[in-house]
Design a protein around this motif. Structure first.
Motif, mmCIF file in Angstrom:
data_model
loop_
_atom_site.group_PDB
_atom_site.id
_atom_site.type_symbol
_atom_site.label_atom_id
_atom_site.label_comp_id
_atom_site.label_asym_id
_atom_site.label_seq_id
_atom_site.Cartn_x
_atom_site.Cartn_y
_atom_site.Cartn_z
ATOM 1 N N ASP A 140 29.757 36.084 -4.691
ATOM 2 C CA ASP A 140 29.505 36.929 -3.528
ATOM 3 C C ASP A 140 30.682 37.891 -3.408
ATOM 4 O OD1 ASP A 140 28.987 37.984 -0.967
ATOM 5 O OD2 ASP A 140 28.123 36.095 -0.275
ATOM 6 N N GLN A 141 30.399 39.134 -3.027
ATOM 7 C CA GLN A 141 31.495 40.095 -2.886
ATOM 8 C C GLN A 141 32.496 39.682 -1.814
ATOM 9 O OE1 GLN A 141 30.952 44.348 -3.228
ATOM 10 N NE2 GLN A 141 31.232 43.696 -5.335
ATOM 11 N N SER A 142 32.130 38.735 -0.982
ATOM 12 C CA SER A 142 33.062 38.208 0.014
ATOM 13 C C SER A 142 34.229 37.484 -0.636
ATOM 14 C CB SER A 142 32.333 37.242 0.943
ATOM 15 O OG SER A 142 31.912 36.089 0.227
ATOM 16 N N GLY A 143 34.081 37.091 -1.898
ATOM 17 C CA GLY A 143 35.107 36.337 -2.596
ATOM 18 C C GLY A 143 34.706 34.909 -2.885
ATOM 19 N N GLU A 144 33.526 34.514 -2.432
ATOM 20 C CA GLU A 144 33.081 33.145 -2.642
ATOM 21 C C GLU A 144 32.349 32.984 -3.971
ATOM 22 O OE1 GLU A 144 32.533 31.458 1.917
ATOM 23 O OE2 GLU A 144 30.757 31.923 0.711
ATOM 24 N N VAL A 145 32.659 31.877 -4.646
ATOM 25 C CA VAL A 145 31.903 31.435 -5.817
ATOM 26 C C VAL A 145 31.190 30.156 -5.394
ATOM 27 C CG1 VAL A 145 32.001 30.745 -8.231
ATOM 28 C CG2 VAL A 145 33.685 32.373 -7.331
ATOM 29 N N VAL A 146 29.865 30.123 -5.509
ATOM 30 C CA VAL A 146 29.109 28.980 -5.004
ATOM 31 C C VAL A 146 28.173 28.435 -6.076
ATOM 32 C CG1 VAL A 146 29.184 29.816 -2.622
ATOM 33 C CG2 VAL A 146 27.232 30.395 -4.067
ATOM 34 N N ARG A 147 27.863 27.146 -5.927
ATOM 35 C CA ARG A 147 26.847 26.492 -6.752
ATOM 36 C C ARG A 147 25.620 26.293 -5.868
ATOM 37 N NH1 ARG A 147 29.577 22.092 -8.142
ATOM 38 N NH2 ARG A 147 30.475 23.127 -9.971
ATOM 39 N N THR A 161 16.642 23.097 -3.137
ATOM 40 C CA THR A 161 16.791 23.103 -1.679
ATOM 41 C C THR A 161 17.408 24.382 -1.128
ATOM 42 O OG1 THR A 161 19.014 22.125 -1.756
ATOM 43 C CG2 THR A 161 17.116 20.614 -1.767
ATOM 44 N N GLY A 162 18.073 25.167 -2.000
ATOM 45 C CA GLY A 162 18.769 26.364 -1.535
ATOM 46 C C GLY A 162 20.143 26.082 -0.961
ATOM 47 N N GLU A 163 20.569 24.825 -0.945
ATOM 48 C CA GLU A 163 21.882 24.482 -0.407
ATOM 49 C C GLU A 163 22.980 25.031 -1.318
ATOM 50 O OE1 GLU A 163 22.278 20.361 0.368
ATOM 51 O OE2 GLU A 163 20.635 20.296 1.826
ATOM 52 N N LYS A 164 24.074 25.487 -0.676
ATOM 53 C CA LYS A 164 25.184 26.091 -1.404
ATOM 54 C C LYS A 164 26.434 25.223 -1.286
ATOM 55 C CE LYS A 164 24.464 29.818 0.998
ATOM 56 N NZ LYS A 164 24.619 31.150 1.619
ATOM 57 N N GLU A 165 27.122 25.081 -2.396
ATOM 58 C CA GLU A 165 28.383 24.344 -2.447
ATOM 59 C C GLU A 165 29.482 25.306 -2.890
ATOM 60 O OE1 GLU A 165 30.525 20.820 -5.123
ATOM 61 O OE2 GLU A 165 28.357 21.198 -5.305
ATOM 62 N N LEU A 166 30.537 25.401 -2.099
ATOM 63 C CA LEU A 166 31.633 26.310 -2.423
ATOM 64 C C LEU A 166 32.427 25.773 -3.612
ATOM 65 C CD1 LEU A 166 33.195 28.884 -1.572
ATOM 66 C CD2 LEU A 166 34.666 27.387 -0.195
ATOM 67 N N VAL A 167 32.513 26.578 -4.661
ATOM 68 C CA VAL A 167 33.270 26.210 -5.862
ATOM 69 C C VAL A 167 34.694 26.748 -5.779
ATOM 70 C CG1 VAL A 167 33.412 26.494 -8.370
ATOM 71 C CG2 VAL A 167 31.189 26.105 -7.277
ATOM 72 N N ALA A 168 34.830 27.995 -5.329
ATOM 73 C CA ALA A 168 36.151 28.617 -5.213
ATOM 74 C C ALA A 168 36.058 29.779 -4.243
ATOM 75 C CB ALA A 168 36.651 29.106 -6.574
ATOM 76 N N GLU A 169 37.167 30.058 -3.588
ATOM 77 C CA GLU A 169 37.257 31.220 -2.703
ATOM 78 C C GLU A 169 38.349 32.129 -3.239
ATOM 79 O OE1 GLU A 169 37.088 32.319 2.046
ATOM 80 O OE2 GLU A 169 37.391 30.250 1.398
ATOM 81 N N LEU A 170 37.944 33.302 -3.718
ATOM 82 C CA LEU A 170 38.846 34.234 -4.380
ATOM 83 C C LEU A 170 38.997 35.500 -3.552
ATOM 84 C CD1 LEU A 170 37.345 33.815 -7.978
ATOM 85 C CD2 LEU A 170 39.249 32.542 -6.964
ATOM 86 N N LYS A 174 24.590 32.950 -12.695
ATOM 87 C CA LYS A 174 24.521 32.405 -14.049
ATOM 88 C C LYS A 174 24.315 30.892 -13.958
ATOM 89 C CE LYS A 174 25.364 36.062 -16.716
ATOM 90 N NZ LYS A 174 26.716 36.457 -17.120
ATOM 91 N N PHE A 175 23.625 30.350 -14.956
ATOM 92 C CA PHE A 175 23.460 28.906 -15.064
ATOM 93 C C PHE A 175 24.523 28.327 -15.989
ATOM 94 C CE2 PHE A 175 19.293 30.067 -13.516
ATOM 95 C CZ PHE A 175 18.902 28.982 -12.737
ATOM 96 N N ASP A 176 25.016 27.134 -15.641
ATOM 97 C CA ASP A 176 25.948 26.467 -16.540
ATOM 98 C C ASP A 176 25.177 25.614 -17.541
ATOM 99 O OD1 ASP A 176 25.155 24.148 -15.222
ATOM 100 O OD2 ASP A 176 27.068 23.823 -14.210
ATOM 101 N N GLY A 177 25.903 24.864 -18.380
ATOM 102 C CA GLY A 177 25.270 24.080 -19.422
ATOM 103 C C GLY A 177 24.437 22.926 -18.907
ATOM 104 N N LEU A 178 24.637 22.560 -17.642
ATOM 105 C CA LEU A 178 23.873 21.475 -17.038
ATOM 106 C C LEU A 178 22.663 21.992 -16.261
ATOM 107 C CD1 LEU A 178 26.829 19.254 -15.728
ATOM 108 C CD2 LEU A 178 25.499 18.989 -17.835
ATOM 109 N N GLY A 179 22.416 23.306 -16.349
ATOM 110 C CA GLY A 179 21.274 23.887 -15.657
ATOM 111 C C GLY A 179 21.494 24.110 -14.176
ATOM 112 N N ARG A 180 22.759 24.198 -13.757
ATOM 113 C CA ARG A 180 23.073 24.426 -12.344
ATOM 114 C C ARG A 180 23.358 25.902 -12.122
ATOM 115 N NH1 ARG A 180 27.861 20.180 -11.500
ATOM 116 N NH2 ARG A 180 28.614 21.442 -13.266
ATOM 117 N N LEU A 181 22.781 26.469 -11.062
ATOM 118 C CA LEU A 181 22.914 27.897 -10.769
ATOM 119 C C LEU A 181 24.197 28.163 -9.994
ATOM 120 C CD1 LEU A 181 21.545 30.709 -10.909
ATOM 121 C CD2 LEU A 181 20.477 30.177 -8.701
ATOM 122 N N HIS A 182 24.919 29.197 -10.422
ATOM 123 C CA HIS A 182 26.141 29.618 -9.743
ATOM 124 C C HIS A 182 26.004 31.094 -9.363
ATOM 125 C CE1 HIS A 182 27.448 25.987 -11.769
ATOM 126 N NE2 HIS A 182 28.560 25.975 -11.057
ATOM 127 N N ALA A 183 26.655 31.474 -8.284
ATOM 128 C CA ALA A 183 26.595 32.861 -7.813
ATOM 129 C C ALA A 183 27.963 33.307 -7.330
ATOM 130 C CB ALA A 183 25.577 33.003 -6.684
#
Length: 545
Positions: free
Chosen positions: A229-236, A241-250, A218-227
């Motif tokens: 993963d069934q592993s428990g990771e939430v990433v931006r 560039t395809g680079e991923k930033e960890l937002v939360a580990e659940l 899903k995209f947030d209000g600033l146009g940033r893509l978030h995903a």
């Protein structure tokens, strides 16, 4: 890197299901308030709408308090929903995974339905008001639909590898995860010709890869893509560039995500039924705690004089302290270190467990000490329950066609039918005696006596309302979960006398159409101490009597 240690302790922040005060000792474990949380979206009313496939409902949740203020169910036309969205006019749309239908509920409550194909799953509107769905698991493809659900669905692409929870980017492209390929892609839908190979016939580009099992974006209000993963990771994801930033580990088993107008991020869990809220600056809050989402089979083992209770929770095999209800561990199929398949029922087999999965059509012998599957029997069709009897595995099998249901014994010489059934459910063993319940006819049958098969089986009790799990108590009587009347019965197998042990149990969860009638199969087990444990599939609870 995503492999989990078997029976690792679940995150207690999310798994609020725990042990209640001693004043409520009959309820040993309280699970999630929703039977697994799937697709989500914030409605025009500001509330969070949450699809629950297993619960066959859409829950309406207050985003501040987490209170469930409404539930849309079968009476509202909801049937096994997996994802949902809102149209420009405020209409609510959802997908029904098994039936293959897309349903629209207008602001006035009028329902419109269109059949697309089995497996219809993710659904989203473009910024210009175009409606798209994709198929997962029972099919594979991308479609555009008439928002009025009037014109026939238009096939756009096939063989994508299961395009899941998707969203539209600020560049006008459709973004989504490819479930089977560990990547997130973007698609120019107007470039697709509907041909077999989307890589050739569509402008399809990989945005990011290296995921375990990406489930939704899903995209947030600033146009940033978030995903997620069934592993428990939430990433931006940086879409340039395809680079991923960890937002939360659940906790592993994540399913979907949604943003509100303030850019608070909500994340759902298919395996634990929780919802968390992640604020824009990072803090994570549990909105709805998770835990048991569809408790079925129950097995009791003794370790060091302490009773441990294993519960088949369809998406997980959970272990609890039999005295306190404290969670001792969890094994998640496909996410853990074993090859365990969706455990619906479980029975004790010495130091091992016999696990049955009607969803995967397998019966497995599982060693919880080593988290190893010792044997997998895949020669059954929709096995409902299984026990050990005189060295062999006996299975309650629904079968592939009407009239094929039976209780079958798996021997070295091949399968042996012990008794034909209408809808076999609970099985119970004591020495050379074997009993089986028929959920449809309401009968309890003795199938074997003293090791010898009875032909025909002896009807021990009749007139029951949807009997499910069974167990032999220490005094030799049978304990039976009568799901239709929400109670636990005691049946004397020698006389047929029946009495009520407990009433008002939260059992009898209605099955999603297209699955097995017994669904979770609320079950009962007796520990060496004489303590009785009962699973309540409707209430997501484990009782202790």
């Amino acid at each position: 890197m995503y492999r989990l240690v078997a029976f690792s302790l679940a995150g207690t922040v999310l798994l609020g299901a725990s042990w209640p005060a001693h004043a409520r000792r009959s309820t040993l474990v309280e699970g999630a308030r929703i039977h697994g949380t799937n697709g989500m979206n914030v409605g025009p009313d500001g509330r969070l709408y949450v699809a629950s496939f297993l619960g066959s409902e859409i829950a309406v949740v207050n985003r501040r308090s987490g209170a469930i203020v409404d539930r849309l169910d079968g009476s509202d036309g909801v049937e096994g929903p997996d994802d949902l969205t809102f149209g420009p006019d405020g209409s609510l749309y959802w997908t029904s995974l098994i039936s293959g239908n897309v349903v629209r509920r207008s602001p006035s409550g009028e329902l419109t339905q269109q059949h697309v194909a089995p497996g219809v799953n993710p659904i989203t509107f473009s910024d210009t008001g175009r409606l798209f769905v994709a198929l997962d698991f029972f099919g594979d493809g991308l479609y555009e639909l008439d928002p009025d659900l009037s014109d026939p669905p238009r096939h756009i692409a096939g063989n994508l590898g299961f395009l899941n929870g998707m969203d539209w980017g600020p560049d006008g492209r459709l973004y989504g995860p490819i479930w089977t390929q560990g990547r997130v892609v973007s698609i120019d839908v107007d470039s697709c010709t509907g041909a077999v190979d989307p890589e050739v016939e569509c402008d399809l580009q990989t945005v990011a890869d290296g995921f375990f099992i990406p489930a939704a974006v899903k995209f947030d209000g600033l146009g940033r893509l978030h995903a997620v993963d069934q592993s428990g990771e939430v990433v931006r994801i940086d879409i340039a560039t395809g680079e991923k930033e960890l937002v939360a580990e659940l906790t592993p088993g994540l399913d979907n995500l949604a943003f509100d107008a303030q850019d608070n991020l909500y994340v759902s869990s298919a395996t634990d039924g929780f919802i968390v809220r992640i604020e824009p600056n990072g803090p994570v809050h549990t909105l709805l705690p998770g835990g048991l989402i569809m408790p079925g089979g129950v097995a009791v083992t003794t370790e060091g004089g302490v009773e441990s209770v294993y519960v088949g929770d369809l998406a997980s095999l959970r272990k609890f302290d039999g005295d306190t209800g404290a969670p001792l561990g969890v094994e998640r199929p496909f996410l853990g270190a074993s090859d365990l398949h969706g455990p619906a029922t479980v029975s004790a087999d010495g130091a091992t467990l016999i696990v049955t999965s009607w969803f995967a059509s397998v019966v497995q012998i599982y060693d919880p000490a080593t988290a190893a599957v010792l044997d997998t029997y895949s020669d059954f069709v929709s096995p409902i329950n299984a026990v050990r009897f005189q060295g062999d595995v006996v299975v309650a099998e629904l079968g592939a066609a009407p009239g094929a249901a039976r209780v079958v014994r798996r021997t070295g010489g091949g399968p042996v039918t012990l008794a034909p059934m209408t809808v076999p459910s609970g099985l119970a063993v004591s020495g050379g005696d074997l009993w089986a319940a028929d959920w449809a006819t309401g009968e309890i049958l003795q199938v074997a006596s003293g090791g010898a098969t009875l032909s025909p089986p002896l009807v021990v009790a009749g007139g029951l309302d949807q009997p499910e799990g069974m167990a032999v108590d220490l005094d030799g009587t049978l304990l039976v979960v009568e799901s239709g009347k929400r109670r636990l019965l005691r049946v004397d197998p020698s006389t047929g006398d029946t009495s009520v042990v407990k009433r008002h149990l939260e059992v009898g969860l209605d099955a999603v159409p297209g699955t097995v009638p017994t669904y979770a199969l609320s079950s009962v087990a007796v520990g060496p101490s004489g303590t009785i444990y009962v699973s309540g599939d409707e209430g997501n609870v484990l009782y202790r009597f």
